[in-house]
Design an enzyme around this catalytic site. Structure first.
Site, PDB file in Angstrom:
ATOM      1  N   TYR A 118       0.829  -1.205   0.000  1.00  0.00           N
ATOM      2  CA  TYR A 118       0.000   0.000   0.000  1.00  0.00           C
ATOM      3  C   TYR A 118       0.866   1.259   0.000  1.00  0.00           C
ATOM      4  O   TYR A 118       0.591   2.219  -0.720  1.00  0.00           O
ATOM      5  CB  TYR A 118      -0.914  -0.026   1.220  1.00  0.00           C
ATOM      6  CG  TYR A 118      -1.970   1.056   1.263  1.00  0.00           C
ATOM      7  CD1 TYR A 118      -2.984   1.094   0.311  1.00  0.00           C
ATOM      8  CD2 TYR A 118      -1.975   2.012   2.271  1.00  0.00           C
ATOM      9  CE1 TYR A 118      -3.970   2.070   0.357  1.00  0.00           C
ATOM     10  CE2 TYR A 118      -2.955   2.989   2.332  1.00  0.00           C
ATOM     11  CZ  TYR A 118      -3.950   3.020   1.363  1.00  0.00           C
ATOM     12  OH  TYR A 118      -4.922   3.996   1.413  1.00  0.00           O
ATOM     13  N   LYS A 128       0.819   4.118  -2.863  1.00  0.00           N
ATOM     14  CA  LYS A 128       0.461   5.508  -2.581  1.00  0.00           C
ATOM     15  C   LYS A 128       1.622   6.462  -2.850  1.00  0.00           C
ATOM     16  O   LYS A 128       1.408   7.597  -3.292  1.00  0.00           O
ATOM     17  CB  LYS A 128      -0.013   5.633  -1.131  1.00  0.00           C
ATOM     18  CG  LYS A 128      -1.388   5.010  -0.881  1.00  0.00           C
ATOM     19  CD  LYS A 128      -2.480   5.667  -1.724  1.00  0.00           C
ATOM     20  CE  LYS A 128      -3.877   5.218  -1.299  1.00  0.00           C
ATOM     21  NZ  LYS A 128      -4.938   5.857  -2.106  1.00  0.00           N
ATOM     22  N   ALA A 153      -8.930   8.413   8.313  1.00  0.00           N
ATOM     23  CA  ALA A 153     -10.320   8.876   8.202  1.00  0.00           C
ATOM     24  C   ALA A 153     -11.230   7.727   8.618  1.00  0.00           C
ATOM     25  O   ALA A 153     -11.123   6.618   8.094  1.00  0.00           O
ATOM     26  CB  ALA A 153     -10.631   9.319   6.775  1.00  0.00           C
TER      27      ALA A 153
END
Length: 263
Positions: free
Chosen positions: A171, A175, A204
């Site tokens: 990941y 990113k 988030a």
């Protein structure tokens, strides 16, 4: 640390009045859906949402259309690893006129030590998170150039593209790639008046994250935030709206951290 309270929802100011906007991975209860809602609140003439889950996408479409009017919402099933589906999503938007804004929100995470990670696990994350973003930037960039649109592209990156975290090699690499893609695409497209920027959220909170993350890890991640809490998805969406709007007219190739992590 006692978490700081979540601030009041920010009222709209018409920042995207009249714009035609496409958003990937925009169903459900995460950043994408919060961004679709925020864009409509900010006066977008049309928001086209894509997602891989037909039932969830239909539910999101109906909810937004019920609140803002059926003429302002369109949707299409879209897997960003599928070029035909990406083009079909953009076709839906262009049926109403040139695309002004593309928000590339689709991404896939996971947790695995580099020692245990398989080729398939690595490749799946890259295909969706990085190559999927590239595919969407290329597709909409070509259409914006052909239409002569001084459009805007906003990508969703992550602070993990900058900072190390165990179990996140695939990941993090994806990113970080989105960040590099954003900077280079911005230079390629600047001569056409097209801006390309990205947001880089830290944490988030939304229901899907709670399903795939242990309470212990979530608490640890929250403790790293200066405010002692996760961001609400709409707080990330607000920055995406800013980057999509004329308030950021001199910004391109930037990656904006939306984070309260300690420096």
């Amino acid at each position: 640390m006692i978490p700081r309270p979540t601030p009041d929802y920010v009222p709209a100011h018409g920042l995207l009045a009249g714009r035609r906007i496409v958003i990937t991975a925009a169903a459900g209860a995460g950043i994408g859906s919060a961004t679709a809602l925020r864009c409509l609140e900010e006066g977008a003439a049309l928001v086209v949402i894509g997602d891989t889950h037909p039932a969830r996408l239909q539910a999101a479409h109906e909810e937004l259309a019920g609140k803002f009017g059926a003429d302002r919402v369109r949707s299409a099933v879209c897997d960003v690893t599928n070029e035909d589906q990406v083009q079909a999503l953009l076709d839906v938007a262009e049926a109403e006129g040139p695309i002004d804004v593309m928000i590339n929100n689709a991404g896939l995470g996971g947790t695995a030590s580099i020692l245990d990670m398989t080729d398939d696990e690595w490749q799946r994350v890259q295909d969706i998170t990085l190559t999927g973003t590239f595919r969407c930037v290329r597709a909409v960039g070509r259409r914006m150039v052909a239409a002569g649109t001084a459009g805007v592209i906003v990508n969703n990156a992550s602070v993990i593209g900058w900072r190390a975290q165990a179990g996140q090699a695939h990941y993090a690499a994806a990113k970080a790639g989105v960040m590099a893609l954003t900077r280079s695409a911005a230079v390629d497209l600047a001569e056409h008046g097209i801006r390309v920027n990205a947001v880089s959220p830290s944490l988030a909170m939304h229901p899907f994250l709670e399903k795939v993350t242990t309470p212990e890890l979530l608490q640890e991640l929250k403790s790293r935030e200066a405010f002692g809490r996760a961001a609400e998805p709409w707080e990330i969406a607000n920055v995406m709206v800013f980057l999509a709007s004329d308030y950021s007219s001199y910004m391109t190739g930037e990656v904006v951290s939306v984070s309260s992590q300690h420096a």
